[in-house]
Design a protein around this motif. Structure first.
Motif, PDB file in Angstrom:
ATOM      1  N   ASP A  47      25.464  32.475 -21.837  1.00 41.36           N
ATOM      2  CA  ASP A  47      24.820  33.677 -21.306  1.00 41.36           C
ATOM      3  C   ASP A  47      23.365  33.364 -20.984  1.00 41.36           C
ATOM      4  O   ASP A  47      22.444  33.843 -21.657  1.00 41.36           O
ATOM      5  CB  ASP A  47      24.924  34.812 -22.334  1.00 41.36           C
ATOM      6  N   PRO A  48      23.110  32.558 -19.924  1.00 44.37           N
ATOM      7  CA  PRO A  48      21.741  32.108 -19.651  1.00 44.37           C
ATOM      8  C   PRO A  48      20.737  33.227 -19.391  1.00 44.37           C
ATOM      9  O   PRO A  48      19.543  33.027 -19.549  1.00 44.37           O
ATOM     10  CB  PRO A  48      21.880  31.222 -18.426  1.00 44.37           C
ATOM     11  N   GLY A  49      21.202  34.418 -19.009  1.00 47.91           N
ATOM     12  CA  GLY A  49      20.289  35.511 -18.745  1.00 47.91           C
ATOM     13  C   GLY A  49      19.897  36.301 -19.982  1.00 47.91           C
ATOM     14  O   GLY A  49      19.059  37.197 -19.909  1.00 47.91           O
ATOM     15  N   HIS A  50      20.491  35.978 -21.142  1.00 49.70           N
ATOM     16  CA  HIS A  50      20.235  36.749 -22.362  1.00 49.70           C
ATOM     17  C   HIS A  50      18.801  36.584 -22.864  1.00 49.70           C
ATOM     18  O   HIS A  50      18.121  37.564 -23.146  1.00 49.70           O
ATOM     19  CB  HIS A  50      21.218  36.323 -23.457  1.00 49.70           C
ATOM     20  N   ALA A  51      18.360  35.370 -22.990  1.00 48.51           N
ATOM     21  CA  ALA A  51      17.026  35.093 -23.536  1.00 48.51           C
ATOM     22  C   ALA A  51      16.593  33.698 -23.102  1.00 48.51           C
ATOM     23  O   ALA A  51      17.423  32.846 -22.786  1.00 48.51           O
ATOM     24  CB  ALA A  51      17.032  35.182 -25.058  1.00 48.51           C
ATOM     25  N   ILE A  52      15.291  33.499 -23.105  1.00 52.40           N
ATOM     26  CA  ILE A  52      14.729  32.195 -22.757  1.00 52.40           C
ATOM     27  C   ILE A  52      13.698  31.821 -23.815  1.00 52.40           C
ATOM     28  O   ILE A  52      12.961  32.676 -24.303  1.00 52.40           O
ATOM     29  CB  ILE A  52      14.085  32.243 -21.359  1.00 52.40           C
ATOM     30  N   LEU A  53      13.695  30.549 -24.170  1.00 56.21           N
ATOM     31  CA  LEU A  53      12.640  30.027 -25.035  1.00 56.21           C
ATOM     32  C   LEU A  53      12.094  28.772 -24.387  1.00 56.21           C
ATOM     33  O   LEU A  53      12.828  27.799 -24.194  1.00 56.21           O
ATOM     34  CB  LEU A  53      13.168  29.704 -26.441  1.00 56.21           C
ATOM     35  N   ASP A  54      10.830  28.819 -24.002  1.00 56.03           N
ATOM     36  CA  ASP A  54      10.138  27.633 -23.511  1.00 56.03           C
ATOM     37  C   ASP A  54       9.427  27.009 -24.697  1.00 56.03           C
ATOM     38  O   ASP A  54       8.689  27.699 -25.418  1.00 56.03           O
ATOM     39  CB  ASP A  54       9.118  27.982 -22.435  1.00 56.03           C
ATOM     40  N   GLY A  70      13.337  38.028 -24.046  1.00 51.88           N
ATOM     41  CA  GLY A  70      14.687  38.433 -24.408  1.00 51.88           C
ATOM     42  C   GLY A  70      14.752  39.936 -24.565  1.00 51.88           C
ATOM     43  O   GLY A  70      13.811  40.654 -24.197  1.00 51.88           O
ATOM     44  N   PRO A  71      15.849  40.437 -25.133  1.00 55.63           N
ATOM     45  CA  PRO A  71      16.038  41.879 -25.239  1.00 55.63           C
ATOM     46  C   PRO A  71      14.894  42.620 -25.943  1.00 55.63           C
ATOM     47  O   PRO A  71      14.564  43.738 -25.560  1.00 55.63           O
ATOM     48  CB  PRO A  71      17.333  42.000 -26.043  1.00 55.63           C
ATOM     49  N   ASP A  72      14.289  42.008 -26.937  1.00 57.41           N
ATOM     50  CA  ASP A  72      13.203  42.675 -27.664  1.00 57.41           C
ATOM     51  C   ASP A  72      11.819  42.341 -27.111  1.00 57.41           C
ATOM     52  O   ASP A  72      10.813  42.819 -27.622  1.00 57.41           O
ATOM     53  CB  ASP A  72      13.271  42.352 -29.157  1.00 57.41           C
ATOM     54  N   ALA A  73      11.764  41.539 -26.055  1.00 54.99           N
ATOM     55  CA  ALA A  73      10.486  41.185 -25.413  1.00 54.99           C
ATOM     56  C   ALA A  73      10.742  40.910 -23.931  1.00 54.99           C
ATOM     57  O   ALA A  73      10.580  39.792 -23.453  1.00 54.99           O
ATOM     58  CB  ALA A  73       9.870  39.965 -26.092  1.00 54.99           C
ATOM     59  N   PRO A  74      11.170  41.935 -23.174  1.00 54.62           N
ATOM     60  CA  PRO A  74      11.548  41.711 -21.781  1.00 54.62           C
ATOM     61  C   PRO A  74      10.402  41.234 -20.881  1.00 54.62           C
ATOM     62  O   PRO A  74      10.645  40.577 -19.869  1.00 54.62           O
ATOM     63  CB  PRO A  74      12.087  43.070 -21.322  1.00 54.62           C
ATOM     64  N   ASP A  75       9.168  41.533 -21.252  1.00 54.77           N
ATOM     65  CA  ASP A  75       8.027  41.079 -20.460  1.00 54.77           C
ATOM     66  C   ASP A  75       7.511  39.718 -20.914  1.00 54.77           C
ATOM     67  O   ASP A  75       6.585  39.180 -20.316  1.00 54.77           O
ATOM     68  CB  ASP A  75       6.893  42.105 -20.514  1.00 54.77           C
ATOM     69  N   GLY A  76       8.075  39.188 -21.983  1.00 55.17           N
ATOM     70  CA  GLY A  76       7.703  37.876 -22.476  1.00 55.17           C
ATOM     71  C   GLY A  76       6.522  37.901 -23.429  1.00 55.17           C
ATOM     72  O   GLY A  76       5.613  38.724 -23.290  1.00 55.17           O
ATOM     73  N   ILE A 129       6.679  33.421 -36.579  1.00 52.08           N
ATOM     74  CA  ILE A 129       5.715  33.089 -35.535  1.00 52.08           C
ATOM     75  C   ILE A 129       4.948  34.366 -35.235  1.00 52.08           C
ATOM     76  O   ILE A 129       5.532  35.439 -35.107  1.00 52.08           O
ATOM     77  CB  ILE A 129       6.428  32.630 -34.234  1.00 52.08           C
ATOM     78  N   GLU A 130       3.630  34.259 -35.105  1.00 52.57           N
ATOM     79  CA  GLU A 130       2.872  35.405 -34.611  1.00 52.57           C
ATOM     80  C   GLU A 130       2.950  35.346 -33.088  1.00 52.57           C
ATOM     81  O   GLU A 130       2.724  34.292 -32.485  1.00 52.57           O
ATOM     82  CB  GLU A 130       1.418  35.344 -35.082  1.00 52.57           C
ATOM     83  N   TRP A 131       3.313  36.456 -32.466  1.00 50.34           N
ATOM     84  CA  TRP A 131       3.508  36.522 -31.013  1.00 50.34           C
ATOM     85  C   TRP A 131       2.433  37.394 -30.391  1.00 50.34           C
ATOM     86  O   TRP A 131       1.908  38.308 -31.016  1.00 50.34           O
ATOM     87  CB  TRP A 131       4.888  37.095 -30.689  1.00 50.34           C
ATOM     88  N   GLN A 132       2.106  37.106 -29.128  1.00 48.13           N
ATOM     89  CA  GLN A 132       1.146  37.898 -28.376  1.00 48.13           C
ATOM     90  C   GLN A 132       1.674  38.134 -26.964  1.00 48.13           C
ATOM     91  O   GLN A 132       2.460  37.333 -26.449  1.00 48.13           O
ATOM     92  CB  GLN A 132      -0.213  37.213 -28.343  1.00 48.13           C
TER      93      GLN A 132
END
Length: 134
Positions: A47-54, A70-76, A129-132
């Motif tokens: 499911d390549p469209g589900h989430a991305i991690l660079d 991903g679903p909980d961070a659609p804007d990244g 991880i702290e995310w921004q």
């Protein structure tokens, strides 16, 4: 645990499929072995469209960066670390460059652990991880 598509080779027409922790380590080791700061993009193979991690890796300085969408961070979101780079770090993905926030870099072991958590969790945003916002 899920199989991942790993995109990192600018000459590849198809992703490298990794379905074991050792396979993921092999890809991360390859990218970390290149000179400079480089990125591998990880997607869920089924499911390549589900989430991305660079996952950005800069072995020379022992640092890396993360970008998740991903679903909980659609804007990244990007990682947030204690180290502040001046100028902000730039990581390369298949010949294109991406500038990250000045405080996005984390120790390499933390970045690698996040990649493994992404694989074992089925593509969830890595914890610890702290995310921004991007």
């Amino acid at each position: 645990m899920v199989a991942l598509e790993a995109w990192f080779d600018r000459d590849a027409t198809e992703p490298t499929i990794v379905d074991t922790p050792a396979g993921l380590d092999g890809v991360l080791d390859t990218v970390a072995g290149w000179p400079g700061p480089n990125t591998v993009q990880l997607l869920i193979a089924e499911d390549p469209g589900h989430a991305i991690l660079d996952v950005g890796l800069d072995a020379e300085y022992g640092r890396g960066v993360l970008y998740y969408s991903g679903p909980d961070a659609p804007d990244g979101v990007t990682s947030k670390g204690a180290h502040v780079s001046d100028p902000p770090p730039i990581y390369y993905f298949t010949g294109s460059d991406t500038e990250y926030p000045a405080d996005a870099e984390l120790p390499l072991d933390v970045v690698r652990r996040a990649a493994h958590e992404y694989m074992t969790s089925g593509g969830a945003r890595p914890t610890g991880i702290e995310w921004q916002s991007r």
